[in-house]
Design an enzyme around this catalytic site. Sequence first.
Site, PDB file in Angstrom:
ATOM      1  N   GLY A  43      -4.092  -3.624   4.407  1.00 16.95           N
ATOM      2  CA  GLY A  43      -5.531  -3.653   4.144  1.00 16.95           C
ATOM      3  C   GLY A  43      -6.415  -3.463   5.358  1.00 16.95           C
ATOM      4  O   GLY A  43      -7.503  -2.900   5.258  1.00 16.95           O
ATOM      5  N   ASP A  99      -8.642  -7.374   6.316  1.00 15.82           N
ATOM      6  CA  ASP A  99      -9.682  -6.646   5.597  1.00 15.82           C
ATOM      7  C   ASP A  99     -10.730  -7.577   5.001  1.00 15.82           C
ATOM      8  O   ASP A  99     -11.923  -7.337   5.109  1.00 15.82           O
ATOM      9  CB  ASP A  99      -9.071  -5.738   4.499  1.00 15.82           C
ATOM     10  CG  ASP A  99      -8.083  -6.468   3.585  1.00 15.82           C
ATOM     11  OD1 ASP A  99      -7.868  -7.687   3.748  1.00 15.82           O
ATOM     12  OD2 ASP A  99      -7.514  -5.804   2.699  1.00 15.82           O
ATOM     13  N   ASP A 102     -10.869 -14.000   1.357  1.00 14.63           N
ATOM     14  CA  ASP A 102     -11.102 -14.319  -0.052  1.00 14.63           C
ATOM     15  C   ASP A 102     -10.824 -15.808  -0.271  1.00 14.63           C
ATOM     16  O   ASP A 102     -11.682 -16.644  -0.030  1.00 14.63           O
ATOM     17  CB  ASP A 102     -10.223 -13.403  -0.910  1.00 14.63           C
ATOM     18  CG  ASP A 102     -10.416 -13.624  -2.404  1.00 14.63           C
ATOM     19  OD1 ASP A 102     -11.451 -14.180  -2.796  1.00 14.63           O
ATOM     20  OD2 ASP A 102      -9.529 -13.234  -3.179  1.00 14.63           O
ATOM     21  N   LYS A 130     -15.891 -12.944   1.218  1.00 15.97           N
ATOM     22  CA  LYS A 130     -16.507 -13.256  -0.074  1.00 15.97           C
ATOM     23  C   LYS A 130     -17.188 -14.615   0.010  1.00 15.97           C
ATOM     24  O   LYS A 130     -16.620 -15.568   0.529  1.00 15.97           O
ATOM     25  CB  LYS A 130     -15.447 -13.289  -1.176  1.00 15.97           C
ATOM     26  CG  LYS A 130     -14.952 -11.915  -1.548  1.00 15.97           C
ATOM     27  CD  LYS A 130     -14.038 -11.963  -2.762  1.00 15.97           C
ATOM     28  CE  LYS A 130     -13.373 -10.607  -2.945  1.00 15.97           C
ATOM     29  NZ  LYS A 130     -12.374 -10.613  -4.013  1.00 15.97           N
ATOM     30  N   PHE A 151     -14.302  -8.110  -7.096  1.00 16.09           N
ATOM     31  CA  PHE A 151     -13.181  -7.346  -6.564  1.00 16.09           C
ATOM     32  C   PHE A 151     -13.671  -5.994  -6.053  1.00 16.09           C
ATOM     33  O   PHE A 151     -14.311  -5.245  -6.779  1.00 16.09           O
ATOM     34  CB  PHE A 151     -12.113  -7.154  -7.638  1.00 16.09           C
ATOM     35  CG  PHE A 151     -10.815  -6.680  -7.056  1.00 16.09           C
ATOM     36  CD1 PHE A 151      -9.907  -7.579  -6.525  1.00 16.09           C
ATOM     37  CD2 PHE A 151     -10.515  -5.323  -7.020  1.00 16.09           C
ATOM     38  CE1 PHE A 151      -8.716  -7.142  -5.964  1.00 16.09           C
ATOM     39  CE2 PHE A 151      -9.322  -4.881  -6.459  1.00 16.09           C
ATOM     40  CZ  PHE A 151      -8.417  -5.791  -5.939  1.00 16.09           C
ATOM     41  N   VAL A 152     -13.351  -5.687  -4.795  1.00 16.91           N
ATOM     42  CA  VAL A 152     -13.816  -4.433  -4.183  1.00 16.91           C
ATOM     43  C   VAL A 152     -12.638  -3.602  -3.680  1.00 16.91           C
ATOM     44  O   VAL A 152     -11.548  -4.131  -3.433  1.00 16.91           O
ATOM     45  CB  VAL A 152     -14.790  -4.714  -3.016  1.00 16.91           C
ATOM     46  CG1 VAL A 152     -16.074  -5.359  -3.518  1.00 16.91           C
ATOM     47  CG2 VAL A 152     -14.136  -5.589  -1.937  1.00 16.91           C
ATOM     48  N   ASP A 158      -7.319  -2.117  -1.486  1.00 17.79           N
ATOM     49  CA  ASP A 158      -6.684  -1.392  -2.593  1.00 17.79           C
ATOM     50  C   ASP A 158      -6.783  -2.141  -3.908  1.00 17.79           C
ATOM     51  O   ASP A 158      -7.014  -3.353  -3.964  1.00 17.79           O
ATOM     52  CB  ASP A 158      -5.201  -1.190  -2.288  1.00 17.79           C
ATOM     53  CG  ASP A 158      -4.407  -2.478  -2.426  1.00 17.79           C
ATOM     54  OD1 ASP A 158      -4.768  -3.485  -1.781  1.00 17.79           O
ATOM     55  OD2 ASP A 158      -3.438  -2.509  -3.211  1.00 17.79           O
ATOM     56  N   ARG A 164      -7.468   2.960  -0.905  1.00 19.85           N
ATOM     57  CA  ARG A 164      -7.626   2.519   0.487  1.00 19.85           C
ATOM     58  C   ARG A 164      -8.370   3.547   1.325  1.00 19.85           C
ATOM     59  O   ARG A 164      -9.015   3.202   2.315  1.00 19.85           O
ATOM     60  CB  ARG A 164      -6.260   2.285   1.130  1.00 19.85           C
ATOM     61  CG  ARG A 164      -5.470   1.127   0.534  1.00 19.85           C
ATOM     62  CD  ARG A 164      -4.285   0.814   1.437  1.00 19.85           C
ATOM     63  NE  ARG A 164      -3.258   0.015   0.779  1.00 19.85           N
ATOM     64  CZ  ARG A 164      -3.300  -1.309   0.665  1.00 19.85           C
ATOM     65  NH1 ARG A 164      -4.305  -1.980   1.147  1.00 19.85           N
ATOM     66  NH2 ARG A 164      -2.312  -1.949   0.059  1.00 19.85           N
TER      67      ARG A 164
END
Length: 177
Positions: A43, A99, A102, A130, A151-152, A158, A164
């Site tokens: 990521g 990346d 969360d 987030k 969710f991004v 991904d 990606r």
Amino acid sequence: MRDDIERILIDEAVIEKRLDAIAKEIERDFPEGPMLVIILLKGALVFAADLLRRVPRPLEIECLNVASYHGGMESSGKVNFLDRHFPDIRGRHVLLLDDILDTGRTLHAVSNRLLEEGALAVHTAVLLAKEKERAEEVQADYVGFEIGDEFVVGYGLDYKGRYRNLPYVGVLKPPSD
Ligand code: IMP
Ligand code: MG
């Protein structure tokens, strides 16, 4: 791919400008001497490549493979280290790149492991964080952008291994089936 995206959250030019700023902060904050950067695959690949080319100082790069999402949209709750060999990080100041922050489980587990393996200090940078309650108490030292709890994909992130290589961060359309 663009057809699968409901909306673009952060476009390329905005990301690039923010990376300029984070690179300056890192350059200013890090102690003298070669930095050791650890990239969490896969990521953080795109973020790392774009960020590190903006940091004009000697650095070494290592990568670690960890898994927590297993390709879907929900964190599995457990962080697995997938590499057979762990890099030698004893006595090093480490900059850990991921990346997105969360639940916080990944950064928490990896930072702890790096310290257990003898890192002198661990600093963390994430492209995205987030805004939500985290399962683990953890903060990143450098955050590109705070986003809502959705969710991004794109810019390294991904869904089931795809998206990606989108040059922006976007929100996927809900599945049509
Ligand atoms: P955490 O351990 O829950 O903080 O999650 C960290 C990992 O989950 C990240 O490195 C991502 O690979 C993945 N992840 C979390 N949120 C998203 C998302 O919105 N899109 C894609 N991947 C995500
Ligand atoms: Mg992932």
